[in-house]
Design an enzyme around this catalytic site. Structure first.
Site, PDB file in Angstrom:
ATOM      1  N   ARG A  74     -12.222  -5.547  -4.712  1.00  0.00           N
ATOM      2  CA  ARG A  74     -12.474  -4.109  -4.941  1.00  0.00           C
ATOM      3  C   ARG A  74     -13.925  -3.772  -4.606  1.00  0.00           C
ATOM      4  NH1 ARG A  74      -9.290  -0.079  -5.143  1.00  0.00           N
ATOM      5  NH2 ARG A  74      -7.956  -0.995  -6.751  1.00  0.00           N
ATOM      6  N   ARG A  97      -6.007  -8.070   4.183  1.00  0.00           N
ATOM      7  CA  ARG A  97      -7.117  -8.111   3.221  1.00  0.00           C
ATOM      8  C   ARG A  97      -6.926  -9.157   2.120  1.00  0.00           C
ATOM      9  NH1 ARG A  97      -7.003  -2.877  -0.869  1.00  0.00           N
ATOM     10  NH2 ARG A  97      -4.818  -3.003  -1.495  1.00  0.00           N
ATOM     11  N   HIS A 165     -12.047   0.172   5.194  1.00  0.00           N
ATOM     12  CA  HIS A 165     -11.977   1.001   3.978  1.00  0.00           C
ATOM     13  C   HIS A 165     -13.304   0.922   3.205  1.00  0.00           C
ATOM     14  CE1 HIS A 165     -10.451   2.369   0.077  1.00  0.00           C
ATOM     15  NE2 HIS A 165      -9.247   2.485   0.522  1.00  0.00           N
ATOM     16  N   ASP A 210      -8.926  12.523  -2.245  1.00  0.00           N
ATOM     17  CA  ASP A 210      -8.203  11.524  -1.454  1.00  0.00           C
ATOM     18  C   ASP A 210      -7.648  12.236  -0.233  1.00  0.00           C
ATOM     19  OD1 ASP A 210      -5.807   8.907  -2.394  1.00  0.00           O
ATOM     20  OD2 ASP A 210      -6.923   9.312  -0.529  1.00  0.00           O
ATOM     21  N   GLU A 269     -13.810   6.043   5.149  1.00  0.00           N
ATOM     22  CA  GLU A 269     -13.091   4.970   5.816  1.00  0.00           C
ATOM     23  C   GLU A 269     -12.763   5.356   7.265  1.00  0.00           C
ATOM     24  OE1 GLU A 269      -9.633   4.562   3.269  1.00  0.00           O
ATOM     25  OE2 GLU A 269     -10.863   5.264   1.595  1.00  0.00           O
TER      26      GLU A 269
END
Ligand code: TA6
Length: 297
Positions: A74, A97, A165, A210, A269
């Site tokens: 994270r 990832r 990201h 978002d 991102e």
């Protein structure tokens, strides 16, 4: 799916490219250049730190992040491939990832320190055509990231999404602003994915945000008055820019993210997602690249 582990030693350069056991005893590479330092895990080819001499870190890392096989890290720069977002019966944001990547190349000159990590699937599988990912990380006065995706299948096309990201470290997100997206259209994920037009010259972050901006190749600048700097996100091979801050409720809902961390981060991102996804013909390669650095405000 992961590459066969390849020996690190031949690619290490004392004082410039070194390896150690990082968090969770995962292999961490330390890149040192004249201007900066960076840290990269083989787990997910995950860049977790970049900092120029005398500056704040460029990237945010959650103090609650997992560092474990099969779990995403994270913060830093999660590498999203071959899908973006949730997927029934599979981990969100794809398998790259949480895969174990291999160090295949390295170099260090007066200014820059560079590594290349690789993840391959040599044969077609029912889910995915054969493919090779090569991710080049360069630390110099900027953090430069280049993801080259090659469809090594001889017969199948490969429709895929990809995204770097990036979590940027911010003094206070409520005082930050995002410049460069005015006029772009975006999908507002906090409003049922409604498609909207961006009208703001400088986008404020005043709550959960978002947004998937589409069909934009623009360089984005994040102003951070609290730390007196602006962050420059220049990109190539990318038609999508995603802007995300979880704000209060979503921050509390994430076990690997501190309840009080959302004011100190902002994701901008760079990738090709949703209707900007790409389809690679057999043998074709697409390269997604970003150059990230800060300047005084
Ligand atoms: O890029 C924004 C986003 O898609 C958000 O919807 C949120 O899910 C974020 O990614 C983090 O996703 P993750 O799977 O890393 O928790």
């Amino acid at each position: 799916m992961s590459s066969e582990a390849t020996p690190l030693q031949p690619h290490l350069i004392p004082g410039r490219i070194e390896a150690r056991a990082g968090n969770g005893h995962l292999t961490q590479l330390l890149l040192t250049s004249h201007a900066s330092k960076a840290e990269v895990y083989l787990h997910g080819a995950h860049v977790t730190h970049f900092q120029r001499q005398g500056e704040h870190p460029l990237l945010f890392m959650s103090s609650r992040s997992s560092f474990a096989p099969g779990k995403p890290i994270r913060g830093g720069v999660p590498l999203i491939f071959p899908w973006f977002g949730p997927r029934d019966g599979a981990p969100a944001h794809g398998f790259a990832r949480t895969a174990e990547w291999s160090l295949v190349e390295s170099s260090a000159n007066d200014d820059a320190t560079r590594i290349t990590l690789e993840l391959t699937q040599p044969l077609d599988s029912p889910q995915w055509p054969a493919h090779r990912l090569r991710y080049r990380v360069t630390a110099d006065t900027a953090l430069r990231l280049e993801l080259a995706v090659t469809n090594t299948s001889t017969t199948r096309a490969f429709p895929c999404e990809s995204c770097l990201h990036t979590y940027f470290a911010i003094g206070d997100v409520a005082q930050a602003g995002i410049v460069g997206l005015q006029g772009a259209r975006y999908l507002d994920k906090v409003d049922g994915f409604a498609e909207k037009a961006e009208t703001a010259t400088k986008i404020p972050i005043t709550g959960e945000t978002d947004r998937v901006y589409l069909d934009t190749a623009a360089t984005v600048t994040i102003s951070d008055p609290v730390w007196g700097r602006k962050l420059i996100v220049a990109k190539s091979g990318s038609a999508s820019t995603v802007v995300w801050n979880p704000w209060i409720a979503k921050a509390k809902a994430m076990a690997d993210f501190g309840d009080d961390e959302y004011p100190r981060m902002l994701c901008v991102e760079s990738g090709n997602v949703d209707r900007n996804r790409i389809t690679l013909a057999p043998g074709a390669t697409a390269t997604l690249a970003v150059e990230l650095h800060s300047e005084p405000l």
